[in-house]
Design a protein around this motif. Structure first.
Motif, PDB file in Angstrom:
ATOM      1  N   ASN A 120      43.823  42.819  23.447  1.00  0.00           N
ATOM      2  CA  ASN A 120      44.894  42.370  22.559  1.00  0.00           C
ATOM      3  C   ASN A 120      44.335  41.407  21.518  1.00  0.00           C
ATOM      4  N   SER A 121      45.209  40.795  20.742  1.00  0.00           N
ATOM      5  CA  SER A 121      44.765  39.998  19.605  1.00  0.00           C
ATOM      6  C   SER A 121      44.089  38.693  19.998  1.00  0.00           C
ATOM      7  N   ASP A 122      44.314  38.219  21.225  1.00  0.00           N
ATOM      8  CA  ASP A 122      43.647  36.993  21.666  1.00  0.00           C
ATOM      9  C   ASP A 122      42.168  37.247  21.906  1.00  0.00           C
ATOM     10  N   CYS A 123      41.371  36.213  21.730  1.00  0.00           N
ATOM     11  CA  CYS A 123      39.938  36.338  21.982  1.00  0.00           C
ATOM     12  C   CYS A 123      39.681  36.418  23.477  1.00  0.00           C
ATOM     13  N   PRO A 124      39.112  37.519  23.980  1.00  0.00           N
ATOM     14  CA  PRO A 124      38.840  37.626  25.415  1.00  0.00           C
ATOM     15  C   PRO A 124      37.806  36.594  25.858  1.00  0.00           C
ATOM     16  N   GLY A 125      37.831  36.260  27.130  1.00  0.00           N
ATOM     17  CA  GLY A 125      36.865  35.331  27.703  1.00  0.00           C
ATOM     18  C   GLY A 125      36.124  35.981  28.851  1.00  0.00           C
ATOM     19  N   ILE A 126      34.879  35.566  29.066  1.00  0.00           N
ATOM     20  CA  ILE A 126      34.049  36.115  30.142  1.00  0.00           C
ATOM     21  C   ILE A 126      33.627  34.993  31.065  1.00  0.00           C
ATOM     22  N   LYS A 127      33.736  35.230  32.353  1.00  0.00           N
ATOM     23  CA  LYS A 127      33.209  34.288  33.349  1.00  0.00           C
ATOM     24  C   LYS A 127      32.369  35.063  34.349  1.00  0.00           C
ATOM     25  N   GLN A 128      31.304  34.423  34.810  1.00  0.00           N
ATOM     26  CA  GLN A 128      30.438  35.018  35.824  1.00  0.00           C
ATOM     27  C   GLN A 128      30.693  34.337  37.157  1.00  0.00           C
ATOM     28  N   PHE A 129      30.821  35.141  38.206  1.00  0.00           N
ATOM     29  CA  PHE A 129      31.094  34.616  39.542  1.00  0.00           C
ATOM     30  C   PHE A 129      30.078  35.168  40.536  1.00  0.00           C
ATOM     31  N   GLN A 130      29.695  34.338  41.494  1.00  0.00           N
ATOM     32  CA  GLN A 130      28.838  34.768  42.596  1.00  0.00           C
ATOM     33  C   GLN A 130      29.424  34.231  43.895  1.00  0.00           C
ATOM     34  N   ASN A 131      29.627  35.140  44.845  1.00  0.00           N
ATOM     35  CA  ASN A 131      30.152  34.773  46.163  1.00  0.00           C
ATOM     36  C   ASN A 131      31.407  33.904  46.033  1.00  0.00           C
ATOM     37  N   THR A 132      32.365  34.408  45.280  1.00  0.00           N
ATOM     38  CA  THR A 132      33.590  33.669  44.983  1.00  0.00           C
ATOM     39  C   THR A 132      34.804  34.530  45.291  1.00  0.00           C
ATOM     40  N   LYS A 133      35.817  33.898  45.855  1.00  0.00           N
ATOM     41  CA  LYS A 133      37.098  34.570  46.036  1.00  0.00           C
ATOM     42  C   LYS A 133      38.010  34.199  44.873  1.00  0.00           C
ATOM     43  N   LEU A 134      38.543  35.224  44.204  1.00  0.00           N
ATOM     44  CA  LEU A 134      39.444  35.006  43.075  1.00  0.00           C
ATOM     45  C   LEU A 134      40.815  35.529  43.452  1.00  0.00           C
ATOM     46  N   PHE A 135      41.827  34.724  43.208  1.00  0.00           N
ATOM     47  CA  PHE A 135      43.203  35.091  43.531  1.00  0.00           C
ATOM     48  C   PHE A 135      44.002  35.108  42.237  1.00  0.00           C
ATOM     49  N   ILE A 136      44.752  36.175  42.016  1.00  0.00           N
ATOM     50  CA  ILE A 136      45.528  36.291  40.789  1.00  0.00           C
ATOM     51  C   ILE A 136      46.954  36.711  41.131  1.00  0.00           C
ATOM     52  N   PRO A 137      47.950  35.988  40.600  1.00  0.00           N
ATOM     53  CA  PRO A 137      49.343  36.377  40.870  1.00  0.00           C
ATOM     54  C   PRO A 137      49.581  37.820  40.448  1.00  0.00           C
ATOM     55  N   ASN A 138      50.352  38.552  41.223  1.00  0.00           N
ATOM     56  CA  ASN A 138      50.559  39.969  40.929  1.00  0.00           C
ATOM     57  C   ASN A 138      51.271  40.195  39.601  1.00  0.00           C
ATOM     58  N   THR A 139      51.958  39.192  39.109  1.00  0.00           N
ATOM     59  CA  THR A 139      52.586  39.310  37.791  1.00  0.00           C
ATOM     60  C   THR A 139      51.565  39.161  36.674  1.00  0.00           C
ATOM     61  N   ASN A 140      50.322  38.739  37.012  1.00  0.00           N
ATOM     62  CA  ASN A 140      49.287  38.503  36.003  1.00  0.00           C
ATOM     63  C   ASN A 140      48.080  39.421  36.157  1.00  0.00           C
ATOM     64  N   VAL A 141      48.198  40.512  36.933  1.00  0.00           N
ATOM     65  CA  VAL A 141      47.018  41.332  37.192  1.00  0.00           C
ATOM     66  C   VAL A 141      46.422  41.898  35.912  1.00  0.00           C
ATOM     67  N   ALA A 142      47.253  42.129  34.881  1.00  0.00           N
ATOM     68  CA  ALA A 142      46.739  42.659  33.619  1.00  0.00           C
ATOM     69  C   ALA A 142      45.932  41.621  32.848  1.00  0.00           C
ATOM     70  N   TYR A 143      45.948  40.376  33.313  1.00  0.00           N
ATOM     71  CA  TYR A 143      45.135  39.340  32.668  1.00  0.00           C
ATOM     72  C   TYR A 143      43.651  39.657  32.808  1.00  0.00           C
ATOM     73  N   VAL A 144      43.284  40.385  33.889  1.00  0.00           N
ATOM     74  CA  VAL A 144      41.899  40.837  34.077  1.00  0.00           C
ATOM     75  C   VAL A 144      41.706  42.121  33.280  1.00  0.00           C
ATOM     76  N   GLN A 145      40.879  42.058  32.227  1.00  0.00           N
ATOM     77  CA  GLN A 145      40.628  43.209  31.373  1.00  0.00           C
ATOM     78  C   GLN A 145      39.572  44.142  31.971  1.00  0.00           C
ATOM     79  N   SER A 146      38.574  43.561  32.650  1.00  0.00           N
ATOM     80  CA  SER A 146      37.557  44.404  33.293  1.00  0.00           C
ATOM     81  C   SER A 146      36.825  43.611  34.359  1.00  0.00           C
ATOM     82  N   LEU A 147      36.280  44.347  35.330  1.00  0.00           N
ATOM     83  CA  LEU A 147      35.429  43.809  36.385  1.00  0.00           C
ATOM     84  C   LEU A 147      34.136  44.609  36.385  1.00  0.00           C
ATOM     85  N   LEU A 148      33.006  43.912  36.337  1.00  0.00           N
ATOM     86  CA  LEU A 148      31.710  44.575  36.281  1.00  0.00           C
ATOM     87  C   LEU A 148      30.774  43.930  37.282  1.00  0.00           C
ATOM     88  N   GLY A 149      30.230  44.729  38.215  1.00  0.00           N
ATOM     89  CA  GLY A 149      29.272  44.184  39.171  1.00  0.00           C
ATOM     90  C   GLY A 149      29.572  44.601  40.592  1.00  0.00           C
TER      91      GLY A 149
END
Length: 239
Positions: A120-149
């Protein structure tokens, strides 16, 4: 840390002959032989800007993207798209999961090559994670644009009557996550402390945090969620 999986953030001008115009490199992130880049394109008069994401994927790395976001599979790429997700059975279940956010549903990109995304028009952001648990509210699952790794998506948690949020859990062993925007605020929580936040401002959280209802906010709008334990909570700055 392996230098092939270091996170790189830089800003410079580069020429992309495939697009025939000049783009500004906003983010670049590498993970082994894989790479994500975010480019900003601005009209000549500076009145409008758009963003393009390109992901270079090798054969053995898992890649999920938000459904409908893969606009171009570049030439010489050997990639295929396939539906992937934790959802209820049948078409009606798929539609329900998309509308209500009850499941984590994405498109799997298989093979090797380069895929281009149109966020979308907002500037996407990238974060790198190692051995991390990430929790995202089900109403926000589309906030994750891609997962690689290297990662695992666990079954979406069912909300209980005494719990304020239903969420999905992602175990990120070594992964890059492309988020809808880099416009969020990070709150670090340490042991023996707690933080109360507005529920509608929560984008995602990481670590070993426990959450529960807190008192309603003093202005009577929304509700507060109390986090305790060890981890980080990421809040939206655009709410």
């Amino acid at each position: 840390m392996n230098t092939n999986s270091t996170f790189i953030a830089q800003q410079k001008q580069i020429q992309l002959t495939q697009l025939g115009s000049r783009g500004q490199l906003v983010w670049e992130a590498k993970l082994g032989n894989n790479r994500i880049i975010v480019l900003r394109y601005t009209t000549s008069n500076g009145s409008n800007e758009s963003f393009i994401v390109e992901i270079l994927k090798d054969q053995n790395t898992k890649l999920l993207v938000l459904p409908g976001s893969a606009s171009v599979l570049k030439s010489k790429s050997r990639l295929t798209l396939d539906h992937y997700g934790l959802k209820e059975k049948g078409v009606s279940g798929f539609i329900k999961s998309q509308v209500t956010g009850e499941s984590f549903v994405m498109t799997e990109v298989k093979g090797e090559g380069t895929v281009r995304l149109t966020p979308n028009s907002d500037c996407p952001g990238i974060k790198q994670f190692q051995n991390t648990k990430l929790f995202i509210p089900n109403t926000n699952v589309a906030y994750v644009q891609s997962l690689l790794g290297d990662f695992e998506i666990h079954t979406a948690q069912k909300v209980k009557s005494d719990m304020p949020i239903a969420f999905s859990e992602i175990l990120l062993k070594s992964a890059l996550v492309l988020f809808e925007t880099d416009n969020f605020y990070e709150v670090e929580i340490e042991a023996d402390h707690f933080v109360d936040v507005e529920a509608n401002e929560i984008v995602f959280w990481t670590g070993d945090l426990i959450y529960d209802d807190a008192r309603d906010s003093s202005n009577g709008e929304g509700s507060l969620v109390r986090f305790s334990g060890m981890g980080k909570v990421y809040l939206s700055l655009s709410v």
